[in-house]
Write an enzyme that holds these catalytic residues in place. Structure first.
Site, short mmCIF file in Angstrom:
data_model
loop_
_atom_site.label_atom_id
_atom_site.label_comp_id
_atom_site.label_asym_id
_atom_site.label_seq_id
_atom_site.Cartn_x
_atom_site.Cartn_y
_atom_site.Cartn_z
N ILE A 92 36.28 29.71 37.24
CA ILE A 92 36.80 30.03 35.90
C ILE A 92 37.79 31.19 35.98
O ILE A 92 37.56 32.25 35.40
CB ILE A 92 35.64 30.34 34.92
N TYR A 119 32.79 40.09 25.25
CA TYR A 119 34.21 40.30 25.57
C TYR A 119 34.99 40.73 24.32
O TYR A 119 35.04 40.01 23.33
CB TYR A 119 34.84 39.03 26.18
N ASN A 173 47.02 27.69 38.92
CA ASN A 173 45.58 27.56 39.20
C ASN A 173 45.17 26.08 39.13
O ASN A 173 44.38 25.60 39.94
CB ASN A 173 44.76 28.41 38.23
N1 LIG Z 1 28.94 36.24 33.71
C1 LIG Z 1 29.47 37.40 34.03
O1 LIG Z 1 28.77 38.42 34.17
C2 LIG Z 1 30.96 37.49 34.27
C3 LIG Z 1 31.51 38.63 34.86
C4 LIG Z 1 32.89 38.66 35.10
C5 LIG Z 1 33.68 37.58 34.72
N2 LIG Z 1 33.13 36.51 34.08
C6 LIG Z 1 33.96 35.35 33.65
O2 LIG Z 1 34.75 34.90 34.75
C7 LIG Z 1 36.13 34.91 34.38
C8 LIG Z 1 37.02 35.17 35.59
O3 LIG Z 1 36.71 36.41 36.19
P1 LIG Z 1 37.64 37.71 36.04
O4 LIG Z 1 38.45 37.61 34.81
O5 LIG Z 1 36.70 38.87 36.20
O6 LIG Z 1 38.53 37.72 37.34
P2 LIG Z 1 39.45 36.67 38.13
O7 LIG Z 1 39.57 35.40 37.38
O8 LIG Z 1 38.95 36.66 39.51
O9 LIG Z 1 40.84 37.42 38.15
C9 LIG Z 1 41.56 37.67 36.99
C10 LIG Z 1 42.82 38.45 37.38
O10 LIG Z 1 43.62 37.65 38.23
C11 LIG Z 1 44.92 37.46 37.66
N3 LIG Z 1 45.31 36.06 37.93
C12 LIG Z 1 44.74 34.91 37.51
N4 LIG Z 1 45.34 33.83 38.02
C13 LIG Z 1 46.34 34.32 38.81
C14 LIG Z 1 47.34 33.71 39.62
N5 LIG Z 1 47.43 32.39 39.74
N6 LIG Z 1 48.21 34.53 40.29
C15 LIG Z 1 48.12 35.86 40.20
N7 LIG Z 1 47.20 36.49 39.44
C16 LIG Z 1 46.33 35.73 38.75
C17 LIG Z 1 44.77 37.77 36.19
O11 LIG Z 1 45.95 38.38 35.69
P3 LIG Z 1 46.74 37.84 34.38
O12 LIG Z 1 45.76 37.61 33.29
O13 LIG Z 1 47.72 38.96 34.10
O14 LIG Z 1 47.43 36.59 34.84
C18 LIG Z 1 43.66 38.81 36.19
O15 LIG Z 1 44.17 40.10 36.44
C19 LIG Z 1 36.18 36.00 33.30
O16 LIG Z 1 37.40 35.99 32.57
C20 LIG Z 1 34.95 35.69 32.52
O17 LIG Z 1 35.17 34.58 31.65
C21 LIG Z 1 31.78 36.43 33.90
#
Ligand SMILES: NC(=O)c1ccc[n+]([C@@H]2O[C@H](COP(=O)([O-])OP(=O)(O)OC[C@H]3O[C@@H](n4cnc5c(N)ncnc54)[C@H](OP(=O)(O)O)[C@@H]3O)[C@@H](O)[C@H]2O)c1
Length: 281
Positions: free
Chosen positions: A237, A57, A249
């Site tokens: 997460i 990241y 959250n």
């Molecule tokens: N192992 C892997 O291959 C892998 C792949 C993908 C992700 N991950 C991990 O999983 C974590 C989460 O997944 P992700 O970041 O892909 O997606 P996510 O958590 O499903 O969604 C993140 C998005 O949702 C928004 N958001 C979060 N809480 C919100 C709320 N209460 N209301 C409105 N919008 C909200 C965030 O915007 P803002 O930031 O602007 O609030 C961001 O745009 C990652 O950060 C990473 O640590 C791991």
């Protein structure tokens, strides 16, 4: 006073709250890094102690944001980081971990994952993970993006059974793991870490979710997260850089979906009726 966040326990015996914090896309812009660290610290204050990051990241930038967030309070956090498959040889894994430790400003990573399967034999990566565990540089190790066949292969390598978690894509729009992987993991006592639990924000506009959220005087994000954490052994997460969304959250614990809600969700997001390839983002 809000309800405590429910917990789950890794095979190592370590217990963590099931609502943690993601960090993908943090550390990409210098101007936002301080706010991102502040947002993670706010989560720590609220008991969202598990922070998920990776060397990938922002090319290490997200780990630096985490370092800032946990400065002076390392004991409050449970840090998860990941080695890239291209680094996951016997020596490469150890070197990558040491570089992550430096960026994180800590002497140990609580849980260290193989980000996805690559060209190095699993036996090599596991050997390195075990050496890191022996030396105290990591508390436990796990994998990410492993489908049931990958897990079987892992269990067959020496010490492969020491795997503590499998982090996979799981949200209402991506329910494939409910067919097999989720049940298998629960049966083995290996928690699943659900990544992209809001489908990277795409779920937030879904009409059925908006409808259920209104009925609970909740938000769509809370309904989407509540759906996942009602499964035993599932950790979510969600990533946000905004303290008010962190609070939102966290408050998911107040939402209790009814059987009627779950039936509506099953119609809007049908559960898998057969084995489907594990999806990845
Ligand atoms: N192992 C892997 O291959 C892998 C792949 C993908 C992700 N991950 C991990 O999983 C974590 C989460 O997944 P992700 O970041 O892909 O997606 P996510 O958590 O499903 O969604 C993140 C998005 O949702 C928004 N958001 C979060 N809480 C919100 C709320 N209460 N209301 C409105 N919008 C909200 C965030 O915007 P803002 O930031 O602007 O609030 C961001 O745009 C990652 O950060 C990473 O640590 C791991």
């Amino acid at each position: 006073m809000q309800d405590a966040i429910p917990t789950t326990t890794f095979p190592t015996g370590k217990t963590v709250p099931v609502i943690g914090q993601g960090t993908w896309h943090m550390g990409e812009r210098k101007a936002s890094a301080a706010d991102e660290a502040k947002s993670l610290r706010h989560g720590l204050d609220l008991g969202m102690t598990l922070i998920d990051t990776a060397e990938m990241y922002a090319d290490g930038g997200a780990e630096r944001v985490v370092a800032e967030a946990v400065k002076g309070r390392r004991g409050d956090a449970f840090i998860v980081s990941k080695v890239l498959p291209s680094n996951a040889s016997r020596d490469g894994t150890v070197n990558a971990c040491e570089a992550s430790l430096k960026r994180l400003g800590t002497d140990h990573i609580d849980l260290y994952l193989l980000h996805w399967r690559g060209r190095y034999p699993l036996s090599e990566t596991v050997e390195a993970f075990e050496a890191l565990r022996q030396s105290g540089k990591i508390g436990a190790w796990g994998v990410s993006n492993f489908d049931p066949d990958d897990m079987e292969e892992l269990f067959a390598v020496p010490n492969g059974g020491n795997v503590a978690t499998n982090q996979v894509l799981y949200n209402l729009s991506r329910r494939g793991i409910e067919y097999d992987l989720l049940r298998d993991s629960q049966a083995r006592g290996i928690p699943i870490m659900a990544y992209s639990p809001l489908d990277e924000g795409r779920l937030l506009r879904h009409p059925e979710l908006i409808h259920i959220a209104k009925a609970h005087q909740a938000t769509v994000a809370q309904v989407a997260l509540a759906f996942l954490i009602r499964n035993p052994g599932v950790i979510v997460i969600p990533k946000t850089g905004m303290p008010e969304r962190v609070r939102e959250n966290r408050a998911t614990v107040e939402i209790h979906l009814t059987d009627d809600d779950l039936a509506i969700l099953d119609r809007a997001f049908p559960p898998p009726g057969r084995k489907t390839p594990l999806e990845m983002i």
